[in-house]
Design a protein around this motif. Structure first.
Motif, PDB file in Angstrom:
ATOM      1  N   SER A 108       1.662  10.215   4.363  1.00 34.47           N
ATOM      2  CA  SER A 108       0.973   9.044   4.915  1.00 34.47           C
ATOM      3  C   SER A 108      -0.064   9.458   5.934  1.00 34.47           C
ATOM      4  O   SER A 108       0.025  10.515   6.546  1.00 34.47           O
ATOM      5  CB  SER A 108       1.937   8.085   5.587  1.00 34.47           C
ATOM      6  OG  SER A 108       3.234   8.297   5.177  1.00 34.47           O
ATOM      7  N   ARG A 109      -1.013   8.539   6.112  1.00 38.53           N
ATOM      8  CA  ARG A 109      -2.027   8.752   7.128  1.00 38.53           C
ATOM      9  C   ARG A 109      -1.493   8.161   8.420  1.00 38.53           C
ATOM     10  O   ARG A 109      -1.084   7.002   8.434  1.00 38.53           O
ATOM     11  CB  ARG A 109      -3.285   7.986   6.692  1.00 38.53           C
ATOM     12  CG  ARG A 109      -4.574   8.684   6.962  1.00 38.53           C
ATOM     13  CD  ARG A 109      -5.635   8.016   6.109  1.00 38.53           C
ATOM     14  NE  ARG A 109      -6.216   6.856   6.791  1.00 38.53           N
ATOM     15  CZ  ARG A 109      -7.336   6.912   7.504  1.00 38.53           C
ATOM     16  NH1 ARG A 109      -7.998   8.037   7.638  1.00 38.53           N
ATOM     17  NH2 ARG A 109      -7.825   5.838   8.073  1.00 38.53           N
ATOM     18  N   VAL A 110      -1.443   8.964   9.479  1.00 39.15           N
ATOM     19  CA  VAL A 110      -0.954   8.407  10.738  1.00 39.15           C
ATOM     20  C   VAL A 110      -1.929   8.680  11.869  1.00 39.15           C
ATOM     21  O   VAL A 110      -2.607   9.710  11.898  1.00 39.15           O
ATOM     22  CB  VAL A 110       0.445   8.949  11.144  1.00 39.15           C
ATOM     23  CG1 VAL A 110       1.534   8.455  10.230  1.00 39.15           C
ATOM     24  CG2 VAL A 110       0.471  10.456  11.188  1.00 39.15           C
ATOM     25  N   VAL A 146      -2.360  13.670   8.411  1.00 39.95           N
ATOM     26  CA  VAL A 146      -1.400  13.319   7.370  1.00 39.95           C
ATOM     27  C   VAL A 146      -0.044  13.734   7.904  1.00 39.95           C
ATOM     28  O   VAL A 146       0.146  14.892   8.280  1.00 39.95           O
ATOM     29  CB  VAL A 146      -1.717  14.055   6.053  1.00 39.95           C
ATOM     30  CG1 VAL A 146      -0.630  13.775   5.025  1.00 39.95           C
ATOM     31  CG2 VAL A 146      -3.074  13.602   5.534  1.00 39.95           C
ATOM     32  N   GLY A 147       0.863  12.769   7.966  1.00 45.72           N
ATOM     33  CA  GLY A 147       2.141  13.152   8.565  1.00 45.72           C
ATOM     34  C   GLY A 147       3.196  12.086   8.458  1.00 45.72           C
ATOM     35  O   GLY A 147       3.024  11.059   7.811  1.00 45.72           O
ATOM     36  N   ASP A 148       4.294  12.367   9.132  1.00 46.78           N
ATOM     37  CA  ASP A 148       5.426  11.456   9.173  1.00 46.78           C
ATOM     38  C   ASP A 148       5.486  10.943  10.613  1.00 46.78           C
ATOM     39  O   ASP A 148       5.750  11.717  11.540  1.00 46.78           O
ATOM     40  CB  ASP A 148       6.677  12.265   8.789  1.00 46.78           C
ATOM     41  CG  ASP A 148       7.958  11.443   8.841  1.00 46.78           C
ATOM     42  OD1 ASP A 148       8.146  10.700   9.828  1.00 46.78           O
ATOM     43  OD2 ASP A 148       8.771  11.565   7.925  1.00 46.78           O
ATOM     44  N   ALA A 149       5.216   9.647  10.795  1.00 44.00           N
ATOM     45  CA  ALA A 149       5.078   9.101  12.146  1.00 44.00           C
ATOM     46  C   ALA A 149       6.344   9.300  12.991  1.00 44.00           C
ATOM     47  O   ALA A 149       6.260   9.688  14.156  1.00 44.00           O
ATOM     48  CB  ALA A 149       4.707   7.624  12.077  1.00 44.00           C
ATOM     49  N   MET A 266      -7.641  15.378   4.259  1.00 43.06           N
ATOM     50  CA  MET A 266      -7.960  14.064   3.716  1.00 43.06           C
ATOM     51  C   MET A 266      -6.744  13.597   2.921  1.00 43.06           C
ATOM     52  O   MET A 266      -6.029  14.389   2.340  1.00 43.06           O
ATOM     53  CB  MET A 266      -9.146  14.154   2.763  1.00 43.06           C
ATOM     54  CG  MET A 266     -10.418  14.662   3.435  1.00 43.06           C
ATOM     55  SD  MET A 266     -10.867  13.553   4.806  1.00 43.06           S
ATOM     56  CE  MET A 266     -11.289  14.706   6.085  1.00 43.06           C
ATOM     57  N   VAL A 267      -6.502  12.290   2.948  1.00 43.03           N
ATOM     58  CA  VAL A 267      -5.344  11.781   2.171  1.00 43.03           C
ATOM     59  C   VAL A 267      -5.717  11.720   0.697  1.00 43.03           C
ATOM     60  O   VAL A 267      -6.789  11.253   0.364  1.00 43.03           O
ATOM     61  CB  VAL A 267      -4.935  10.377   2.654  1.00 43.03           C
ATOM     62  CG1 VAL A 267      -3.660   9.927   1.940  1.00 43.03           C
ATOM     63  CG2 VAL A 267      -4.705  10.391   4.132  1.00 43.03           C
TER      64      VAL A 267
END
Ligand code: ADP
Length: 267
Positions: A108-110, A146-149, A266-267
């Motif tokens: 995901s985009r965070v 791009v990561g895990d919030a 980039m996602v």
């Protein structure tokens, strides 16, 4: 002296260093030995507060039975020891969850800015009681990775908590965010988030091992501050999962800076 050690997913983790010492055994034996060490450490970490609890229960039943002041004091200590066990079990669960997810890349985009603001406000009470000021130099806009919030929140939570705990009272903790045109180790553009304190700093010999589970520079001090010895191990696994790296700079007597460097993608 000013020392910089880089710990990345691909090269110099504390665990790899530990493995280098077992050159004449097979990888399977190494894994077995590390697991046994880990189980022994966990057992020891749980037994210490449990032994204290049992000691206090015995005292409350016996000598302190009719002493209200002593009873209150012992109950407060028992509560603290039980709290330590809860935190330890919580960190063990986080660590195992993070390890089992390490192979799956987050997708995901965070936005890092609200994450950092949440961490700062969550730590403000601890900071206040430690008489530490947290200063976050954050831009107005967004900074996407791009990561895990949840995991990134945990990373910064652990780093800020350490900076507050070990930063010395009356000190300042600074959070800065920046962009790196080309990170030499990640080989590409990256976002860096650093957490700096003006505490006692860390002797260079300890730095490569700080992200090992249960590794502490001063066990007594860590315990006193309610530490589990797992915070930086959790940070390392999460950063690895994000294909980033953790950089630790410290000047003994002056302070430390922990920088998380995440690839800009980039996602
Ligand atoms: P703990 O629960 O003991 O704080 P961590 O894994 O978070 O465990 O950190 C491991 C050790 O690294 C700590 O016990 C402490 O000795 C050292 N450390 C971590 N952050 C800092 C800091 N900001 N300043 C000085 N020492 C630190």
């Amino acid at each position: 002296t000013h020392l910089a050690v880089t710990i990345t997913a691909l090269d110099l983790t504390g665990e790899r260093l530990a493995m280098a010492a077992f050159e004449d055994v097979t990888p399977l034996e190494q894994a077995g030995a590390m697991r046994r060490d880990f189980v022994a450490n966990v057992s020891h970490e749980l037994r210490t507060p449990l032994t204290a609890l049992i000691g206090f229960i015995e005292t409350l039943r016996g000598p302190a039975r009719d002493d209200a002041a002593a009873r209150d004091r012992f109950l407060a200590v028992m509560e603290r020891e039980a709290g330590r066990m809860i935190r330890l079990v919580g960190d063990l669960l986080s660590l195992s969850r993070v390890e089992s997810m390490e192979r799956s890349r987050p997708s995901s985009r965070v936005d890092l800015i609200p994450i950092l603001r949440t961490v700062v406000s969550a730590q403000s009470e601890l900071a206040q009681s430690a008489q530490v000021t947290i200063r976050a130099d954050l831009p107005d806009g967004s900074v996407w990775v791009v990561g895990d919030a949840d995991q990134l929140t945990q990373v910064f939570h652990n780093l800020v908590e350490n900076a507050v705990k070990y930063g010395g009272s009356g000190g300042e903790v600074r959070i800065e965010i920046g962009r790196i045109e080309r990170d030499p180790i990640l080989r590409g553009p990256a976002i860096s988030v650093s957490v700096s304190d003006r505490g006692e700093g860390i002797d260079p010999i300890h730095i490569p091992r700080l992200t090992e589970r249960f590794y502490r520079v001063d066990t007594h001090r860590s315990r006193e501050k309610g530490g589990t010895g797992l915070g930086l191990a959790i940070v390392k696994h999460i950063v690895n999962r994000h294909r980033g790296r953790l950089r630790i700079d410290s000047a003994p007597g002056k302070g430390s800076r922990f920088t998380v460097i995440l690839p800009e993608q980039m996602v």
